[in-house]
Design a protein around this motif. Structure first.
Motif, PDB file in Angstrom:
ATOM      1  N   SER A 121       1.151  -0.719  36.904  1.00 26.55           N
ATOM      2  CA  SER A 121       1.556  -0.921  35.518  1.00 26.55           C
ATOM      3  C   SER A 121       1.031  -2.244  34.973  1.00 26.55           C
ATOM      4  CB  SER A 121       3.074  -0.880  35.406  1.00 26.55           C
ATOM      5  OG  SER A 121       3.480  -0.956  34.062  1.00 26.55           O
ATOM      6  N   TYR A 122       1.090  -3.311  35.775  1.00 22.84           N
ATOM      7  CA  TYR A 122       0.570  -4.612  35.333  1.00 22.84           C
ATOM      8  C   TYR A 122      -0.926  -4.522  35.030  1.00 22.84           C
ATOM      9  CZ  TYR A 122       4.966  -6.391  37.295  1.00 22.84           C
ATOM     10  OH  TYR A 122       6.293  -6.615  37.576  1.00 22.84           O
ATOM     11  N   PHE A 123      -1.645  -3.802  35.870  1.00 19.88           N
ATOM     12  CA  PHE A 123      -3.080  -3.623  35.652  1.00 19.88           C
ATOM     13  C   PHE A 123      -3.335  -2.868  34.347  1.00 19.88           C
ATOM     14  CE2 PHE A 123      -6.792  -0.823  36.068  1.00 19.88           C
ATOM     15  CZ  PHE A 123      -7.799  -1.767  36.258  1.00 19.88           C
ATOM     16  N   ILE A 124      -2.544  -1.821  34.103  1.00 21.47           N
ATOM     17  CA  ILE A 124      -2.710  -1.026  32.891  1.00 21.47           C
ATOM     18  C   ILE A 124      -2.341  -1.842  31.655  1.00 21.47           C
ATOM     19  CG2 ILE A 124      -1.925   1.036  31.654  1.00 21.47           C
ATOM     20  CD1 ILE A 124      -1.455   2.355  34.352  1.00 21.47           C
ATOM     21  N   ILE A 125      -1.297  -2.660  31.759  1.00 19.89           N
ATOM     22  CA  ILE A 125      -0.898  -3.522  30.641  1.00 19.89           C
ATOM     23  C   ILE A 125      -2.020  -4.501  30.305  1.00 19.89           C
ATOM     24  CG2 ILE A 125       0.730  -5.293  29.871  1.00 19.89           C
ATOM     25  CD1 ILE A 125       2.835  -3.913  31.685  1.00 19.89           C
ATOM     26  N   ALA A 126      -2.674  -5.032  31.328  1.00 20.49           N
ATOM     27  CA  ALA A 126      -3.801  -5.935  31.097  1.00 20.49           C
ATOM     28  C   ALA A 126      -4.930  -5.208  30.358  1.00 20.49           C
ATOM     29  CB  ALA A 126      -4.311  -6.486  32.430  1.00 20.49           C
ATOM     30  N   SER A 127      -5.175  -3.953  30.731  1.00 20.79           N
ATOM     31  CA  SER A 127      -6.216  -3.180  30.055  1.00 20.79           C
ATOM     32  C   SER A 127      -5.851  -2.924  28.599  1.00 20.79           C
ATOM     33  CB  SER A 127      -6.451  -1.853  30.781  1.00 20.79           C
ATOM     34  OG  SER A 127      -5.353  -0.976  30.628  1.00 20.79           O
ATOM     35  N   PHE A 128      -4.545  -2.804  28.316  1.00 19.71           N
ATOM     36  CA  PHE A 128      -4.070  -2.642  26.938  1.00 19.71           C
ATOM     37  C   PHE A 128      -4.488  -3.839  26.092  1.00 19.71           C
ATOM     38  CE2 PHE A 128      -0.833  -3.839  23.827  1.00 19.71           C
ATOM     39  CZ  PHE A 128      -0.750  -2.703  23.049  1.00 19.71           C
ATOM     40  N   LEU A 129      -4.318  -5.037  26.637  1.00 19.47           N
ATOM     41  CA  LEU A 129      -4.681  -6.256  25.915  1.00 19.47           C
ATOM     42  C   LEU A 129      -6.197  -6.360  25.756  1.00 19.47           C
ATOM     43  CD1 LEU A 129      -3.456  -8.805  24.635  1.00 19.47           C
ATOM     44  CD2 LEU A 129      -3.741  -9.937  26.839  1.00 19.47           C
TER      45      LEU A 129
ATOM     46  N   ILE B 115      -7.535  -7.292  10.660  1.00 20.64           N
ATOM     47  CA  ILE B 115      -7.758  -8.427  11.561  1.00 20.64           C
ATOM     48  C   ILE B 115      -6.401  -9.029  11.936  1.00 20.64           C
ATOM     49  CG2 ILE B 115      -9.049 -10.547  11.911  1.00 20.64           C
ATOM     50  CD1 ILE B 115     -10.741  -8.059  11.348  1.00 20.64           C
ATOM     51  N   ILE B 116      -5.799  -8.453  12.957  1.00 23.59           N
ATOM     52  CA  ILE B 116      -4.458  -8.857  13.380  1.00 23.59           C
ATOM     53  C   ILE B 116      -4.537 -10.069  14.307  1.00 23.59           C
ATOM     54  CG2 ILE B 116      -2.415  -8.105  14.641  1.00 23.59           C
ATOM     55  CD1 ILE B 116      -2.751  -6.717  12.002  1.00 23.59           C
ATOM     56  N   ASN B 117      -3.646 -11.017  14.065  1.00 26.96           N
ATOM     57  CA  ASN B 117      -3.587 -12.199  14.913  1.00 26.96           C
ATOM     58  C   ASN B 117      -3.265 -11.797  16.348  1.00 26.96           C
ATOM     59  OD1 ASN B 117      -2.658 -14.679  16.175  1.00 26.96           O
ATOM     60  ND2 ASN B 117      -2.586 -15.527  14.117  1.00 26.96           N
ATOM     61  N   SER B 118      -4.029 -12.338  17.293  1.00 32.41           N
ATOM     62  CA  SER B 118      -3.869 -11.963  18.700  1.00 32.41           C
ATOM     63  C   SER B 118      -2.512 -12.374  19.269  1.00 32.41           C
ATOM     64  CB  SER B 118      -4.985 -12.579  19.540  1.00 32.41           C
ATOM     65  OG  SER B 118      -4.953 -13.991  19.462  1.00 32.41           O
ATOM     66  N   LYS B 119      -1.802 -13.250  18.573  1.00 34.89           N
ATOM     67  CA  LYS B 119      -0.480 -13.671  19.059  1.00 34.89           C
ATOM     68  C   LYS B 119       0.448 -12.472  19.227  1.00 34.89           C
ATOM     69  CE  LYS B 119      -0.548 -18.276  16.921  1.00 34.89           C
ATOM     70  NZ  LYS B 119       0.085 -19.151  15.901  1.00 34.89           N
ATOM     71  N   ALA B 120       0.376 -11.524  18.302  1.00 36.27           N
ATOM     72  CA  ALA B 120       1.239 -10.341  18.372  1.00 36.27           C
ATOM     73  C   ALA B 120       0.976  -9.552  19.642  1.00 36.27           C
ATOM     74  CB  ALA B 120       1.017  -9.459  17.138  1.00 36.27           C
ATOM     75  N   GLN B 121      -0.309  -9.369  19.973  1.00 36.22           N
ATOM     76  CA  GLN B 121      -0.657  -8.586  21.145  1.00 36.22           C
ATOM     77  C   GLN B 121      -0.269  -9.309  22.434  1.00 36.22           C
ATOM     78  OE1 GLN B 121      -1.135  -6.200  18.718  1.00 36.22           O
ATOM     79  NE2 GLN B 121      -2.141  -5.299  20.459  1.00 36.22           N
ATOM     80  N   ILE B 122      -0.420 -10.624  22.450  1.00 39.38           N
ATOM     81  CA  ILE B 122      -0.084 -11.392  23.640  1.00 39.38           C
ATOM     82  C   ILE B 122       1.427 -11.360  23.896  1.00 39.38           C
ATOM     83  CG2 ILE B 122      -0.041 -13.713  24.639  1.00 39.38           C
ATOM     84  CD1 ILE B 122      -2.719 -14.223  23.200  1.00 39.38           C
ATOM     85  N   ILE B 123       2.222 -11.485  22.832  1.00 38.20           N
ATOM     86  CA  ILE B 123       3.679 -11.395  22.978  1.00 38.20           C
ATOM     87  C   ILE B 123       4.068 -10.011  23.470  1.00 38.20           C
ATOM     88  CG2 ILE B 123       5.884 -11.420  21.738  1.00 38.20           C
ATOM     89  CD1 ILE B 123       4.680 -13.564  19.899  1.00 38.20           C
ATOM     90  N   LEU B 124       3.431  -8.964  22.907  1.00 36.76           N
ATOM     91  CA  LEU B 124       3.707  -7.598  23.335  1.00 36.76           C
ATOM     92  C   LEU B 124       3.340  -7.412  24.801  1.00 36.76           C
ATOM     93  CD1 LEU B 124       4.585  -4.717  22.501  1.00 36.76           C
ATOM     94  CD2 LEU B 124       2.177  -4.252  21.998  1.00 36.76           C
ATOM     95  N   PHE B 125       2.236  -8.024  25.215  1.00 39.97           N
ATOM     96  CA  PHE B 125       1.790  -7.961  26.614  1.00 39.97           C
ATOM     97  C   PHE B 125       2.889  -8.472  27.550  1.00 39.97           C
ATOM     98  CE2 PHE B 125       0.092 -10.531  30.105  1.00 39.97           C
ATOM     99  CZ  PHE B 125      -0.625  -9.584  30.836  1.00 39.97           C
TER     100      PHE B 125
END
Length: 295
Positions: free
Chosen positions: A204-212, A247-257
């Protein structure tokens, strides 16, 4: 206090919560692909989810086990019938090609719940298939439905978005399978049953990284499409007045990660039912809020 608990439990059991999660993901697709708000798509996804999920959860209880119709059960049936009428209304408002996707999702729901052949089990009980079916269905409803109804081309951005959404739902389903490990029949051959909880979490951690990582590729291709528009002025489906939504700020994706990592890390068989049925299914809301805050 008892009344509040009853209302909250009904909210969960009637699939209202998961339907709102689907609605949130559809809104995320609007934002990410810069699609104007499409009421028929959003509301069809919401009401259709209530109907589909309640059919999946309660069909066997009513049709096979013939459980007693309690007050709550009757209320859920009533809500499902009302939702079916609303879903039909918004279905009629969809474009013809979009309706085909909706009918495909309906067919998948029926096959998932009812046995295709009299002497065979339904798709829900096919070994190792459930998690992929659910993820694919969510991709169809939350990504392809909005894209097709908006007449957007199936570009590399849309393909990557479908893959990313599949990955997102897959991770959430892995958490469900970890929590349900002690209840699932061995014949289901879920991923935690095959790999164990520790290896499932590592996967799951590997897949979450691929999501980012996928999000960076999507942003890159969207920026290229934006630049190409300025060159040839022929890009369809994008309204430059609202292009900042793309153009979404990457902060949102990192927090979601990190949110996905935390939910996975703390998942275990001892968690109560609300861990998944409320908190994990709330992740799409958190994602939408983050995008609205950082966009």
């Amino acid at each position: 206090m008892r009344i509040l608990k009853y209302i909250f439990d009904f909210y969960i059991q009637s699939s209202l919560h998961v339907a709102l999660a689907v609605y949130a993901l559809i809104r995320i697709t609007f934002l990410k692909l810069n699609i104007s708000y499409d009421e028929p798509v959003a509301h069809f996804g919401f009401f259709g989810t209530i109907v589909g999920y309640n059919f999946i959860k309660y069909d066997e209880l009513a049709r096979v086990k013939k459980v007693k119709l309690t007050r709550t059960f009757k209320a859920i049936i009533g809500l499902s019938i009302l939702s079916a009428l609303f879903a039909l209304y918004f279905f009629v408002e969809l474009k013809t090609k979009t309706k085909l996707i909706g009918l495909g999702a309906l067919l998948l729901t029926i096959l998932y719940t009812l046995p295709f052949f009299p002497d065979k089990s339904n798709m829900r009980n096919w070994s190792g298939v459930k998690i992929y079916l659910v993820a694919a269905a969510w991709v169809g409803v939350t990504v392809l439905l909005p894209v097709i109804n908006a007449d957007l081309d199936i570009s590399i951005v849309v393909v990557l978005k479908c893959i990313q959404r599949f990955v997102f739902v897959f991770v959430l389903m892995l958490i469900f399978e970890i929590i349900d490990l002690q209840f699932d029949e061995k014949s289901l051959e879920t991923i935690p049953q095959k790999l164990g909880i520790k290896k499932t979490k590592l996967l799951s951690y590997f897949i979450i990284a691929s999501f980012l990582i996928l999000d960076f590729f999507i942003s890159h291709h969207q920026q290229n499409e934006f630049n190409n528009y300025h060159i040839n002025k022929e890009l369809q489906g994008y309204n430059l007045d609202n292009f900042y939504y793309v153009i979404i700020n990457s902060k949102a994706q990192i927090i979601l990660f990190f949110l996905l990592v935390l939910f996975t890390f703390y998942a275990n068989c001892n968690r109560n039912k609300y861990y998944t049925s409320f908190w994990v299914e709330s992740v799409p809301f958190f994602w939408l809020i983050l995008l609205l805050v950082f966009s």
